[in-house]
Design a protein around this motif. Structure first.
Motif, PDB file in Angstrom:
ATOM      1  N   GLU A  17      57.100  90.193   6.625  1.00 27.13           N
ATOM      2  CA  GLU A  17      57.339  91.648   6.684  1.00 27.13           C
ATOM      3  C   GLU A  17      58.820  91.935   6.930  1.00 27.13           C
ATOM      4  OE1 GLU A  17      54.997  93.710   5.830  1.00 27.13           O
ATOM      5  OE2 GLU A  17      53.236  92.441   6.066  1.00 27.13           O
ATOM      6  N   GLU A  50      58.371  98.636   6.040  1.00 28.41           N
ATOM      7  CA  GLU A  50      58.137  97.204   6.240  1.00 28.41           C
ATOM      8  C   GLU A  50      58.490  96.781   7.665  1.00 28.41           C
ATOM      9  OE1 GLU A  50      56.406  95.654   4.271  1.00 28.41           O
ATOM     10  OE2 GLU A  50      56.655  96.698   2.384  1.00 28.41           O
ATOM     11  N   HIS A  53      55.586  97.681   9.648  1.00 28.02           N
ATOM     12  CA  HIS A  53      54.515  96.683   9.470  1.00 28.02           C
ATOM     13  C   HIS A  53      54.784  95.462  10.361  1.00 28.02           C
ATOM     14  CE1 HIS A  53      53.760  98.122   5.026  1.00 28.02           C
ATOM     15  NE2 HIS A  53      53.479  99.053   5.926  1.00 28.02           N
ATOM     16  N   GLU A 130      50.148  99.937  -1.744  1.00 27.34           N
ATOM     17  CA  GLU A 130      51.505  99.531  -2.135  1.00 27.34           C
ATOM     18  C   GLU A 130      51.528  98.960  -3.547  1.00 27.34           C
ATOM     19  OE1 GLU A 130      54.075  97.730   0.602  1.00 27.34           O
ATOM     20  OE2 GLU A 130      53.902  99.522   1.815  1.00 27.34           O
TER      21      GLU A 130
HETATM   22 FE1  OFO Z   1      54.923  96.142   1.437  1.00 22.07          FE
HETATM   23  O1  OFO Z   1      53.930  95.189   2.597  1.00 22.07           O
HETATM   24 FE2  OFO Z   1      54.137  95.164   4.337  1.00 22.07          FE
HETATM   25  O2  OFO Z   1      52.435  94.675   4.596  1.00 22.07           O
END
Ligand code: OFO
Length: 170
Positions: A17, A50, A53, A130
């Motif tokens: 990530e 990201e 994430h 995504e």
């Molecule tokens: Fe674009 O991905 Fe993070 O999970």
């Protein structure tokens, strides 16, 4: 409590990530210096996502008795060739991330770690979105080809997409 195997697998995902965030940041810079403001805004926002994430995983690992690792990252490229190539790279990157999430989900089932399995469902849904978004943008770009006027309109389109996402997420 996380098993060592799960902790390692989650730490590997943290790195992925973080590297995704760097790749999209590099794409943002490439688009920005060429004057494509919309695409740049999209990539800056994606880079932030990201990082979010990554942080979500970091918190989870630490809360579950593990230790989140902040590791070295591979440097992303600085040149992306063309918008088509750049969005193809983005799409392929997201497919790789989805595969990595799938592998992670598989390990949680092997280890019978249902709490982590449950936590990862958010990432499974996120990857569907995504990939769909990247595919959608690629379809548009394929329609435009290398036409300069088309690219200008595409950039404006992407800018509106970012603005729409911003207002729905507030
Ligand atoms: Fe674009 O991905 Fe993070 O999970």
């Amino acid at each position: 409590m996380l098993s060592k195997k799960i902790e390692e697998a989650l730490n590997k995902q943290i790195r992925i990530e973080a590297e995704s965030s760097q790749v999209y940041l590099a794409m943002a810079c490439w688009a920005e210096v060429q004057g494509f403001e919309g695409v740049a805004q999209f990539m800056f926002a994606h880079s932030d996502e990201e990082r979010m994430h990554m942080l979500k995983l970091v918190k989870f690992v630490n809360e579950r008795g593990g230790h989140a690792q902040v590791s070295d990252l591979d440097a992303p490229p600085t040149e992306f060739g063309s918008f088509k190539k750049m969005f193809e790279t983005l799409f392929n990157h997201e497919v790789m991330v989805s595969q990595s999430i799938n592998d992670l989900v598989h390990i949680t089932l092997e280890e019978r770690d249902y709490a982590t399995h449950n936590f990862l469902q958010w990432y499974v849904s996120e990857q569907i979105e995504e990939e769909a978004l990247a595919r959608n943008i690629l379809d548009k770009i394929n329609l435009i080809g290398d036409d300069k006027g088309g690219l200008y309109l595409f950039d404006n389109d992407v800018k509106q997409l970012v603005a729409a996402t911003d207002s729905t997420s507030k």
